[in-house]
Scaffold this motif. Structure first.
Motif, PDB file in Angstrom:
ATOM      1  N   TYR A   6      63.567 -13.724 -23.134  1.00 48.97           N
ATOM      2  CA  TYR A   6      62.905 -12.907 -22.115  1.00 48.97           C
ATOM      3  C   TYR A   6      63.920 -12.146 -21.281  1.00 48.97           C
ATOM      4  CZ  TYR A   6      58.258 -14.798 -23.130  1.00 48.97           C
ATOM      5  OH  TYR A   6      57.073 -15.123 -23.748  1.00 48.97           O
TER       6      TYR A   6
ATOM      7  N   ALA B  19      57.580 -10.709 -26.162  1.00 50.41           N
ATOM      8  CA  ALA B  19      56.870 -11.985 -26.198  1.00 50.41           C
ATOM      9  C   ALA B  19      57.636 -12.944 -27.098  1.00 50.41           C
ATOM     10  CB  ALA B  19      55.442 -11.807 -26.708  1.00 50.41           C
ATOM     11  N   PHE B  20      57.507 -14.227 -26.822  1.00 47.97           N
ATOM     12  CA  PHE B  20      58.200 -15.253 -27.605  1.00 47.97           C
ATOM     13  C   PHE B  20      57.143 -16.167 -28.216  1.00 47.97           C
ATOM     14  CE2 PHE B  20      60.348 -19.154 -28.554  1.00 47.97           C
ATOM     15  CZ  PHE B  20      61.692 -18.870 -28.725  1.00 47.97           C
ATOM     16  N   VAL B  21      57.125 -16.239 -29.526  1.00 44.80           N
ATOM     17  CA  VAL B  21      56.127 -17.058 -30.208  1.00 44.80           C
ATOM     18  C   VAL B  21      56.850 -18.036 -31.137  1.00 44.80           C
ATOM     19  CG1 VAL B  21      54.186 -17.024 -31.825  1.00 44.80           C
ATOM     20  CG2 VAL B  21      54.375 -15.224 -30.101  1.00 44.80           C
TER      21      VAL B  21
ATOM     22  N   VAL C 193      48.539 -17.899 -35.964  1.00 48.96           N
ATOM     23  CA  VAL C 193      49.446 -17.287 -34.992  1.00 48.96           C
ATOM     24  C   VAL C 193      49.711 -15.815 -35.345  1.00 48.96           C
ATOM     25  CG1 VAL C 193      51.885 -17.286 -34.302  1.00 48.96           C
ATOM     26  CG2 VAL C 193      50.521 -19.371 -34.072  1.00 48.96           C
TER      27      VAL C 193
ATOM     28  N   SER D 274      46.753 -13.835 -34.437  1.00 44.56           N
ATOM     29  CA  SER D 274      46.679 -13.615 -32.986  1.00 44.56           C
ATOM     30  C   SER D 274      47.613 -12.499 -32.547  1.00 44.56           C
ATOM     31  CB  SER D 274      47.065 -14.880 -32.214  1.00 44.56           C
ATOM     32  OG  SER D 274      46.136 -15.880 -32.451  1.00 44.56           O
TER      33      SER D 274
ATOM     34  N   HIS E  99      45.922  -9.337 -33.667  1.00 43.01           N
ATOM     35  CA  HIS E  99      44.773  -8.980 -32.823  1.00 43.01           C
ATOM     36  C   HIS E  99      45.249  -8.394 -31.500  1.00 43.01           C
ATOM     37  CE1 HIS E  99      41.038  -9.101 -30.616  1.00 43.01           C
ATOM     38  NE2 HIS E  99      41.587  -9.908 -29.721  1.00 43.01           N
ATOM     39  N   PHE E 100      46.194  -9.082 -30.843  1.00 42.89           N
ATOM     40  CA  PHE E 100      46.617  -8.599 -29.535  1.00 42.89           C
ATOM     41  C   PHE E 100      47.383  -7.286 -29.641  1.00 42.89           C
ATOM     42  CE2 PHE E 100      49.501  -8.409 -25.844  1.00 42.89           C
ATOM     43  CZ  PHE E 100      48.544  -8.354 -24.853  1.00 42.89           C
TER      44      PHE E 100
ATOM     45  N   ILE F 179      44.405  -4.662 -29.136  1.00 45.49           N
ATOM     46  CA  ILE F 179      44.231  -4.652 -27.669  1.00 45.49           C
ATOM     47  C   ILE F 179      45.280  -3.795 -26.973  1.00 45.49           C
ATOM     48  CG2 ILE F 179      44.155  -6.127 -25.605  1.00 45.49           C
ATOM     49  CD1 ILE F 179      41.780  -6.569 -27.475  1.00 45.49           C
TER      50      ILE F 179
ATOM     51  N   SER G 122      41.367 -11.472 -24.409  1.00 46.73           N
ATOM     52  CA  SER G 122      42.405 -11.383 -25.444  1.00 46.73           C
ATOM     53  C   SER G 122      43.791 -11.545 -24.846  1.00 46.73           C
ATOM     54  CB  SER G 122      42.339 -10.030 -26.162  1.00 46.73           C
ATOM     55  OG  SER G 122      41.132  -9.918 -26.862  1.00 46.73           O
ATOM     56  N   ILE G 123      43.979 -10.991 -23.662  1.00 44.33           N
ATOM     57  CA  ILE G 123      45.276 -11.160 -22.979  1.00 44.33           C
ATOM     58  C   ILE G 123      45.489 -12.645 -22.711  1.00 44.33           C
ATOM     59  CG2 ILE G 123      46.550 -10.726 -20.826  1.00 44.33           C
ATOM     60  CD1 ILE G 123      45.085  -7.989 -20.691  1.00 44.33           C
TER      61      ILE G 123
ATOM     62  N   GLN H 139      44.093 -15.188 -24.227  1.00 40.87           N
ATOM     63  CA  GLN H 139      44.235 -15.934 -25.471  1.00 40.87           C
ATOM     64  C   GLN H 139      45.668 -15.820 -26.015  1.00 40.87           C
ATOM     65  OE1 GLN H 139      44.096 -14.904 -29.076  1.00 40.87           O
ATOM     66  NE2 GLN H 139      43.760 -16.993 -29.782  1.00 40.87           N
ATOM     67  N   PHE H 140      46.197 -14.590 -26.019  1.00 43.74           N
ATOM     68  CA  PHE H 140      47.543 -14.409 -26.567  1.00 43.74           C
ATOM     69  C   PHE H 140      48.613 -15.008 -25.650  1.00 43.74           C
ATOM     70  CE2 PHE H 140      51.490 -11.967 -27.306  1.00 43.74           C
ATOM     71  CZ  PHE H 140      51.702 -12.344 -28.620  1.00 43.74           C
ATOM     72  N   TRP H 141      48.578 -14.654 -24.386  1.00 44.28           N
ATOM     73  CA  TRP H 141      49.680 -15.031 -23.485  1.00 44.28           C
ATOM     74  C   TRP H 141      49.638 -16.488 -23.064  1.00 44.28           C
ATOM     75  CZ3 TRP H 141      53.990 -12.332 -22.971  1.00 44.28           C
ATOM     76  CH2 TRP H 141      53.955 -11.011 -23.438  1.00 44.28           C
TER      77      TRP H 141
ATOM     78  N   ILE I 143      49.138 -18.626 -27.230  1.00 45.46           N
ATOM     79  CA  ILE I 143      50.021 -18.404 -28.381  1.00 45.46           C
ATOM     80  C   ILE I 143      51.484 -18.277 -27.947  1.00 45.46           C
ATOM     81  CG2 ILE I 143      50.531 -16.816 -30.304  1.00 45.46           C
ATOM     82  CD1 ILE I 143      47.892 -18.312 -30.694  1.00 45.46           C
ATOM     83  N   VAL I 144      51.697 -17.530 -26.895  1.00 47.22           N
ATOM     84  CA  VAL I 144      53.058 -17.235 -26.453  1.00 47.22           C
ATOM     85  C   VAL I 144      53.693 -18.442 -25.777  1.00 47.22           C
ATOM     86  CG1 VAL I 144      54.252 -15.971 -24.603  1.00 47.22           C
ATOM     87  CG2 VAL I 144      52.804 -14.741 -26.229  1.00 47.22           C
TER      88      VAL I 144
END
Lengths: 146, 146
Positions: free
Chosen positions: A109, A115-117, A129, A132, A135-136, A140, B134-135, B137-139, B142-143
């Motif tokens: 970061y 973003a870190f996944v 994952v 996701s 999708h994002f 979005i 969605s924000i 859900q992802f942040w 997942i993140v």
């Protein structure tokens, strides 16, 4: 929301062929049309982004999925170089790595990862994952596309 | 592997001057699976004051995620973004810009200022709820946050 007319170009920087294939599969079923380009190391990633050598005719990626542990040039160095380059820094970079180390998360970061996944070891979770992320970032988010 | 369970709720800072949009976003975020706490401020100056724990915000928790509108009274969201991402103590907090602006110049500039993601606020309330969902859900699911 992103327009569906022009496919979204995704650059995947991943040296593990199994993970690259899985990512490809997960993205193939995406609602938003996309082209996935895979490079295997950090040096090639930067050559792709700067359209050097055999990458002279490649499209500019709209999104980058970057592994941290890469041969030749480490993902952290690649991240830093991209985010310091005025021509490239607006491209979102999602770190996709097996590392769960707090140190890697904070460092990424700080180096301006978007973003870190953490890559799940379980196959089904891995696909979930990637979906996701798809999708994002493809449905979005508004990507920077002139 | 999903992120390890956290004991403390995830702190979300919403910087939004439109009360209707703020109410909708809170509804979407608080209906989420994960425990999170949303703090709303209506101006750019208050956003920076809360992040720096100034004056009446001296007890404010550090946000894990910031949702930032661009058009704000007092201090513009673009300035707030630049200040946070230029501050070594704050720059690792992910910022998702959530705005009505579809202008490519705003998109590119925001990513250039190191916004972590840029989302256009849908006008339709149902679509807006879904986008915030969605924000979330992802942040938050997942993140890996710092």
């Amino acid at each position: 929301m992103t327009s569906g007319a022009v496919p979204i170009e995704i650059l995947l920087v991943e040296d593990n062929p199994g993970d690259a294939r899985l990512t490809q599969e997960a993205l193939r079923d995406a609602k938003v049309r996309n082209n996935l380009h895979v490079v295997l190391d950090g040096v090639e990633a930067l050559a792709f982004l700067r359209r050097q050598g055999k990458h002279a005719a490649v499209p500019k990626p709209d999104l980058i999925l970057l592994d941290l542990n890469l041969p030749k040039k480490d993902g952290r160095e690649v991240l830093e170089e991209i985010k310091q380059d005025d021509q490239l820094r607006h491209i979102p970079i999602v770190i996709l790595t097996t590392s769960q180390a707090e140190k890697d998360i904070i460092e990424s970061y700080r180096l301006r990862a978007n973003a870190f996944v953490t890559k799940p070891v379980d196959l089904e979770q891995f696909l979930k994952v990637v979906q996701s992320i798809e999708h994002f970032w493809l449905e979005i988010v508004k990507l920077s596309r002139p | 592997m999903s992120p390890p369970p956290r004991t403390a709720p995830i702190e979300v800072l919403l910087v939004e001057d439109n009360r209707d949009d703020a109410a909708l976003a809170i509804r979407a975020l608080e209906g989420a699976k994960l425990r999170n706490r949303v703090t709303v401020v209506g101006s750019g100056l208050d956003a920076l004051a809360i992040l720096r724990r100034e004056d009446r915000f001296s007890d404010a928790p550090r946000p894990d995620l910031i949702l930032l509108d661009l058009n704000l009274p007092g201090k513009d969201g673009r300035e707030v973004l630049a200040e946070i991402k230029g501050d070594d103590m704050l720059r690792d907090i992910p910022i998702v810009v959530v705005t009505g602006s579809q202008d490519e110049a705003d998109v590119r500039r925001s990513y250039g200022l190191h916004a972590n993601a840029y989302v256009i606020k849908p006008i339709n309330p149902k679509a807006f709820l879904e986008a915030v969902g969605s924000i979330e859900q992802f942040w938050l699911q997942i993140v890996r946050l710092p």
